[in-house]
Scaffold this motif. Sequence first.
Motif, mmCIF file in Angstrom:
data_model
loop_
_atom_site.group_PDB
_atom_site.id
_atom_site.type_symbol
_atom_site.label_atom_id
_atom_site.label_comp_id
_atom_site.label_asym_id
_atom_site.label_seq_id
_atom_site.Cartn_x
_atom_site.Cartn_y
_atom_site.Cartn_z
ATOM 1 N N ILE A 2 0.850 -1.193 0.000
ATOM 2 C CA ILE A 2 0.000 0.000 0.000
ATOM 3 C C ILE A 2 0.885 1.242 0.000
ATOM 4 O O ILE A 2 2.049 1.191 0.402
ATOM 5 C CB ILE A 2 -0.967 0.034 1.219
ATOM 6 C CG1 ILE A 2 -0.202 0.007 2.544
ATOM 7 C CG2 ILE A 2 -1.978 -1.087 1.147
ATOM 8 C CD1 ILE A 2 -1.084 0.175 3.775
ATOM 9 N N GLU A 3 0.332 2.346 -0.471
ATOM 10 C CA GLU A 3 1.065 3.609 -0.506
ATOM 11 C C GLU A 3 0.948 4.327 0.840
ATOM 12 O O GLU A 3 0.109 3.984 1.671
ATOM 13 C CB GLU A 3 0.505 4.505 -1.610
ATOM 14 C CG GLU A 3 0.708 3.946 -2.996
ATOM 15 C CD GLU A 3 0.129 4.852 -4.063
ATOM 16 O OE1 GLU A 3 -0.504 5.873 -3.712
ATOM 17 O OE2 GLU A 3 0.309 4.541 -5.241
ATOM 18 N N TYR A 4 1.780 5.358 0.997
ATOM 19 C CA TYR A 4 1.790 6.118 2.252
ATOM 20 C C TYR A 4 0.422 6.723 2.551
ATOM 21 O O TYR A 4 -0.055 6.658 3.685
ATOM 22 C CB TYR A 4 2.855 7.223 2.208
ATOM 23 C CG TYR A 4 2.831 8.079 3.445
ATOM 24 C CD1 TYR A 4 3.443 7.649 4.619
ATOM 25 C CD2 TYR A 4 2.156 9.297 3.465
ATOM 26 C CE1 TYR A 4 3.400 8.410 5.768
ATOM 27 C CE2 TYR A 4 2.106 10.067 4.608
ATOM 28 C CZ TYR A 4 2.733 9.622 5.755
ATOM 29 O OH TYR A 4 2.677 10.378 6.899
ATOM 30 N N SER A 5 -0.208 7.305 1.539
ATOM 31 C CA SER A 5 -1.504 7.958 1.771
ATOM 32 C C SER A 5 -2.560 6.943 2.216
ATOM 33 O O SER A 5 -3.387 7.233 3.077
ATOM 34 C CB SER A 5 -1.970 8.706 0.524
ATOM 35 O OG SER A 5 -2.094 7.820 -0.567
ATOM 36 N N THR A 6 -2.512 5.749 1.646
ATOM 37 C CA THR A 6 -3.446 4.698 2.046
ATOM 38 C C THR A 6 -3.177 4.278 3.481
ATOM 39 O O THR A 6 -4.104 4.109 4.274
ATOM 40 C CB THR A 6 -3.317 3.480 1.106
ATOM 41 O OG1 THR A 6 -3.482 3.921 -0.238
ATOM 42 C CG2 THR A 6 -4.343 2.422 1.433
ATOM 43 N N LYS A 7 -1.899 4.112 3.804
ATOM 44 C CA LYS A 7 -1.517 3.753 5.173
ATOM 45 C C LYS A 7 -2.029 4.805 6.153
ATOM 46 O O LYS A 7 -2.655 4.482 7.166
ATOM 47 C CB LYS A 7 0.005 3.636 5.286
ATOM 48 C CG LYS A 7 0.495 3.358 6.693
ATOM 49 C CD LYS A 7 2.003 3.462 6.776
ATOM 50 C CE LYS A 7 2.339 4.738 7.460
ATOM 51 N NZ LYS A 7 3.620 4.855 8.067
ATOM 52 N N HIS A 8 -1.786 6.046 5.820
ATOM 53 C CA HIS A 8 -2.201 7.154 6.684
ATOM 54 C C HIS A 8 -3.717 7.141 6.889
ATOM 55 O O HIS A 8 -4.201 7.221 8.020
ATOM 56 C CB HIS A 8 -1.746 8.478 6.066
ATOM 57 C CG HIS A 8 -2.207 9.679 6.808
ATOM 58 N ND1 HIS A 8 -1.616 10.098 7.972
ATOM 59 C CD2 HIS A 8 -3.221 10.544 6.566
ATOM 60 C CE1 HIS A 8 -2.245 11.176 8.406
ATOM 61 N NE2 HIS A 8 -3.221 11.461 7.568
ATOM 62 N N ASN A 9 -4.457 7.025 5.805
ATOM 63 C CA ASN A 9 -5.920 7.050 5.895
ATOM 64 C C ASN A 9 -6.471 5.870 6.684
ATOM 65 O O ASN A 9 -7.408 6.019 7.471
ATOM 66 C CB ASN A 9 -6.539 7.086 4.498
ATOM 67 C CG ASN A 9 -6.306 8.403 3.804
ATOM 68 O OD1 ASN A 9 -6.087 9.430 4.447
ATOM 69 N ND2 ASN A 9 -6.326 8.385 2.484
ATOM 70 N N LYS A 10 -5.893 4.694 6.480
ATOM 71 C CA LYS A 10 -6.372 3.511 7.203
ATOM 72 C C LYS A 10 -6.125 3.647 8.707
ATOM 73 O O LYS A 10 -6.964 3.263 9.515
ATOM 74 C CB LYS A 10 -5.697 2.248 6.675
ATOM 75 C CG LYS A 10 -6.223 1.794 5.335
ATOM 76 C CD LYS A 10 -5.508 0.533 4.881
ATOM 77 C CE LYS A 10 -6.051 0.032 3.580
ATOM 78 N NZ LYS A 10 -7.181 -0.859 3.751
ATOM 79 N N ILE A 11 -4.977 4.192 9.069
ATOM 80 C CA ILE A 11 -4.672 4.361 10.494
ATOM 81 C C ILE A 11 -5.587 5.413 11.110
ATOM 82 O O ILE A 11 -6.089 5.234 12.221
ATOM 83 C CB ILE A 11 -3.183 4.697 10.693
ATOM 84 C CG1 ILE A 11 -2.334 3.466 10.355
ATOM 85 C CG2 ILE A 11 -2.912 5.153 12.121
ATOM 86 C CD1 ILE A 11 -0.839 3.703 10.368
#
Length: 63
Positions: free
Chosen positions: A51-60
């Motif tokens: 996953i990309e950083y933005s996806t990681k950020h949003n999921k967290i």
Amino acid sequence: MLKELGFKCATENSISLSVFDMIIPKNKTFYVEKTFKKVQRIERKYKFGLIEYSTKHNKIIEL
């Protein structure tokens, strides 16, 4: 006069909250541990490039 009116209105319509007003669930530790494990899984996916950083950020943030 205007200053006095401002203080009067501010003190009449204010509320205050304290940490002691909060209800802490008895199973707080369970929820914290569960969420921590979810964050670790998400970070592992990011580390392996799934996953990309933005996806990681949003999921967290959604947790």
